[in-house]
Design an enzyme around this catalytic site. Sequence first.
Site, mmCIF file in Angstrom:
data_model
loop_
_atom_site.group_PDB
_atom_site.id
_atom_site.type_symbol
_atom_site.label_atom_id
_atom_site.label_comp_id
_atom_site.label_asym_id
_atom_site.label_seq_id
_atom_site.Cartn_x
_atom_site.Cartn_y
_atom_site.Cartn_z
ATOM 1 N N ASP A 35 0.850 -1.191 0.000
ATOM 2 C CA ASP A 35 0.000 0.000 0.000
ATOM 3 C C ASP A 35 0.892 1.249 0.000
ATOM 4 O O ASP A 35 1.653 1.456 0.933
ATOM 5 C CB ASP A 35 -0.882 -0.048 1.265
ATOM 6 C CG ASP A 35 -1.689 1.228 1.448
ATOM 7 O OD1 ASP A 35 -1.889 1.959 0.450
ATOM 8 O OD2 ASP A 35 -2.122 1.487 2.587
ATOM 9 N N ASP A 39 -4.013 3.912 2.812
ATOM 10 C CA ASP A 39 -5.448 3.686 3.054
ATOM 11 C C ASP A 39 -5.733 2.237 3.478
ATOM 12 O O ASP A 39 -6.889 1.842 3.612
ATOM 13 C CB ASP A 39 -6.291 4.069 1.827
ATOM 14 C CG ASP A 39 -5.984 3.205 0.624
ATOM 15 O OD1 ASP A 39 -5.094 2.319 0.710
ATOM 16 O OD2 ASP A 39 -6.631 3.402 -0.428
ATOM 17 N N ASP A 43 -1.978 -1.151 -3.713
ATOM 18 C CA ASP A 43 -2.312 -0.406 -4.930
ATOM 19 C C ASP A 43 -1.218 -0.552 -5.989
ATOM 20 O O ASP A 43 -0.176 -1.166 -5.745
ATOM 21 C CB ASP A 43 -2.579 1.072 -4.601
ATOM 22 C CG ASP A 43 -1.514 1.647 -3.679
ATOM 23 O OD1 ASP A 43 -0.322 1.436 -3.976
ATOM 24 O OD2 ASP A 43 -1.871 2.271 -2.653
ATOM 25 N N ASP A 112 -5.915 -10.447 -15.537
ATOM 26 C CA ASP A 112 -7.012 -11.377 -15.296
ATOM 27 C C ASP A 112 -8.174 -11.024 -16.223
ATOM 28 O O ASP A 112 -8.532 -9.857 -16.341
ATOM 29 C CB ASP A 112 -7.471 -11.240 -13.839
ATOM 30 C CG ASP A 112 -7.653 -12.574 -13.157
ATOM 31 O OD1 ASP A 112 -8.513 -13.346 -13.633
ATOM 32 O OD2 ASP A 112 -6.962 -12.836 -12.167
ATOM 33 N N ASP A 212 -10.421 -16.319 -16.022
ATOM 34 C CA ASP A 212 -11.184 -16.750 -14.856
ATOM 35 C C ASP A 212 -12.301 -17.723 -15.242
ATOM 36 O O ASP A 212 -13.053 -17.452 -16.190
ATOM 37 C CB ASP A 212 -11.803 -15.487 -14.230
ATOM 38 C CG ASP A 212 -12.412 -15.742 -12.868
ATOM 39 O OD1 ASP A 212 -11.670 -16.127 -11.956
ATOM 40 O OD2 ASP A 212 -13.631 -15.547 -12.716
ATOM 41 N N GLU A 266 -8.384 -20.795 -16.135
ATOM 42 C CA GLU A 266 -8.748 -21.444 -14.875
ATOM 43 C C GLU A 266 -9.966 -22.306 -15.178
ATOM 44 O O GLU A 266 -10.985 -21.795 -15.641
ATOM 45 C CB GLU A 266 -9.091 -20.402 -13.815
ATOM 46 C CG GLU A 266 -9.393 -21.055 -12.466
ATOM 47 C CD GLU A 266 -10.304 -20.237 -11.576
ATOM 48 O OE1 GLU A 266 -10.253 -20.405 -10.346
ATOM 49 O OE2 GLU A 266 -11.111 -19.430 -12.095
ATOM 50 N N HIS A 338 -4.664 -16.897 -4.997
ATOM 51 C CA HIS A 338 -5.488 -16.096 -4.083
ATOM 52 C C HIS A 338 -6.718 -16.851 -3.578
ATOM 53 O O HIS A 338 -7.446 -16.326 -2.741
ATOM 54 C CB HIS A 338 -5.916 -14.819 -4.807
ATOM 55 C CG HIS A 338 -6.756 -15.138 -6.012
ATOM 56 N ND1 HIS A 338 -6.237 -15.767 -7.135
ATOM 57 C CD2 HIS A 338 -8.072 -14.975 -6.253
ATOM 58 C CE1 HIS A 338 -7.209 -15.958 -8.001
ATOM 59 N NE2 HIS A 338 -8.335 -15.497 -7.503
ATOM 60 N N ASP A 339 -6.966 -18.059 -4.109
ATOM 61 C CA ASP A 339 -8.122 -18.854 -3.675
ATOM 62 C C ASP A 339 -7.723 -20.039 -2.797
ATOM 63 O O ASP A 339 -8.591 -20.759 -2.306
ATOM 64 C CB ASP A 339 -8.868 -19.428 -4.886
ATOM 65 C CG ASP A 339 -9.495 -18.363 -5.752
ATOM 66 O OD1 ASP A 339 -9.879 -17.303 -5.215
ATOM 67 O OD2 ASP A 339 -9.598 -18.583 -6.974
HETATM 68 C C1 GLC Z 1 -12.240 -17.617 -9.764
HETATM 69 C C2 GLC Z 1 -11.384 -16.643 -8.987
HETATM 70 C C3 GLC Z 1 -12.017 -16.396 -7.671
HETATM 71 C C4 GLC Z 1 -13.378 -15.794 -7.907
HETATM 72 C C5 GLC Z 1 -14.222 -16.653 -8.833
HETATM 73 C C6 GLC Z 1 -15.382 -15.901 -9.368
HETATM 74 O O1 GLC Z 1 -12.290 -18.863 -9.173
HETATM 75 O O2 GLC Z 1 -10.084 -17.114 -8.901
HETATM 76 O O3 GLC Z 1 -11.243 -15.581 -6.836
HETATM 77 O O4 GLC Z 1 -14.046 -15.626 -6.693
HETATM 78 O O5 GLC Z 1 -13.508 -17.094 -9.954
HETATM 79 O O6 GLC Z 1 -14.953 -14.924 -10.272
#
Ligand code: GLC
Length: 571
Positions: A35, A39, A43, A112, A212, A266, A338-339
């Site tokens: 950051d 805030d 960023d 993404d 995604d 993905e 991130h998941d």
């Molecule tokens: C993918 C992303 C995830 C998101 C989902 C819906 O799995 O990696 O973070 O919540 O799609 O877009």
Amino acid sequence: MAIQRTQPDDTVSDDERAWWKEAVVYQVYPRSFNDSDGDGVGDLQGLVDRLDYVASLGVDVIWLNPVYDSPQEDNGYDISDYQAIYEEFGTMEDWETLLEEVHDRDMKLIMDLVVNHTSRDHEWFVESRQGNPEYEEYYIWREGDGDDLPNNWESFFGGSAWEYDEEREAYYLHLYDTSQPDLDWSNEDVRQDVFDTIEWWLEKGIDGFRMDVINLLSKVDGLPDGDPDSEWVGSEHFIDGPEMTEYLAAMDEQVLSNYDIMTVGEMPQLTVEEAREYADADGPLDMAFHFQHTKLDYDGDERWAVGEWDLTELKEIIGRWQNGLQDEGWNALYWENHDQPRVVSRYGDPVNYRRESAKLLGTFMLTLCGTPYIYQGQELGMTNAPWESMDEMRDVDAINHARELIESAGHESYEDVQDVVAYRSRDNARTPMQWDDAENAGFTDGDPWIQVNPNHDEVNVEAAEADDDSVLNYYRDLVDLRERKDVLVYGAYDDLLPDHESVYAYTRTMTENGDTEQVLVVLNFFDERPTVELPVEYDEATLLLSNYDRADDAPDTVSLAPYEARIYRLD
Ligand code: GLC
């Protein structure tokens, strides 16, 4: 020189090579990286300020999670404007600076692409719910009176996949959060608008996309009920649907094929056979993320329960993908994103062998065939955080499921479900990057949007930089080794001990212009001290890297310390 078990086809020709196969990717989750303005939210400028760090890892590509304008119900996966930057992350100029600075460091940037759904705040949806004829059919609407759901499909985040909209007096489909309505890809105008958006970003000079949930675009006509007992009810009608390859082929033909880029899809529930078909279909995907190895610690199919995991099962999965994509398609290698919760807390030992097991898991990921993706903080051996109360959690997925668990299983409070929720929550990946041992780990001068993992006083970049033996410096060695050794990128994979329950050992073998190169990887996945005999033949073995201080020794009989990893070159 005798090579044991040479693969039938371990030769690599020039046209099998590609820059994205030789690349190592680093994933940045901008909200939690750095950051710059206090805030509490990371960023773009914050990322620019840390680009030298990223470059110092030796990686080639940055995958940036969504930075588009969004109400942030699902941290940016709910996009309200594909061509604008979310204000808290910065401006379009900041983003342009980022791209320039990434390119100046000889790295590439992939963005993404989230086009299965938009945010409910996207102009298309606003117009669609009002019944504006131009956008009326942009989403998947079904008549209803608010009582009977159109079918039994479920949202991945829990509950029905249908939400009733008072304004249009109809239901819309959302396979994720209620704030994320699914686009209707059978509408040609939707496809054209998405293709235009893709082209707009490519013209700005980016180097590719992570797509995604891209295998969810095509839904079966008539939207029939799904098997009520399946892991994700309805998924047989919306995963890898009938028009999938056609949509992807059109995307490729109209836009993607005009650029030298990389693309990774993905793809929930993807199998090797499907991955081969997607590769075969000449679609836009260079590779895809599957999820099979991330489900080993489920309880059966159940994500919100924790089960014991088994190394032979991991071998079986990895072997299937390594061998299955050897002549068609390409693997995307990852442990974290991130998941996913932190891998050391799942398949390593975060308490007694954090350092050793983090290095072991990194060794594995960076010595398989495919393109490796390192998630921010993985290179430090970051671990899951304690989630003492629901108030600390931010992830819509974890919060919804925690509520469901509390209600459905007769539990009374968060404490009753804390073990599984804290273990599985996506928030584990989203705690701020740990730069130093200061109060907020050097992530922000303000109040962080999500708690900082308390172990940042020990696990952080500053401490790791000062320590030759750190996980960070080991990752640098791994990336460097991979960049220098083509056999680690292209070599054929051969599992030497498929049935061994604690030691994973494999070779990678590559023949080019008549010369054969072979590397042996030996990994002890547990807190045990096994001795194994390996069926390898060689004249000379050279230890290239290990997470213990080892002298070269003969790798035909190896005694291993807990979580020990070794990489040998065999001649
Ligand atoms: C993918 C992303 C995830 C998101 C989902 C819906 O799995 O990696 O973070 O919540 O799609 O877009």
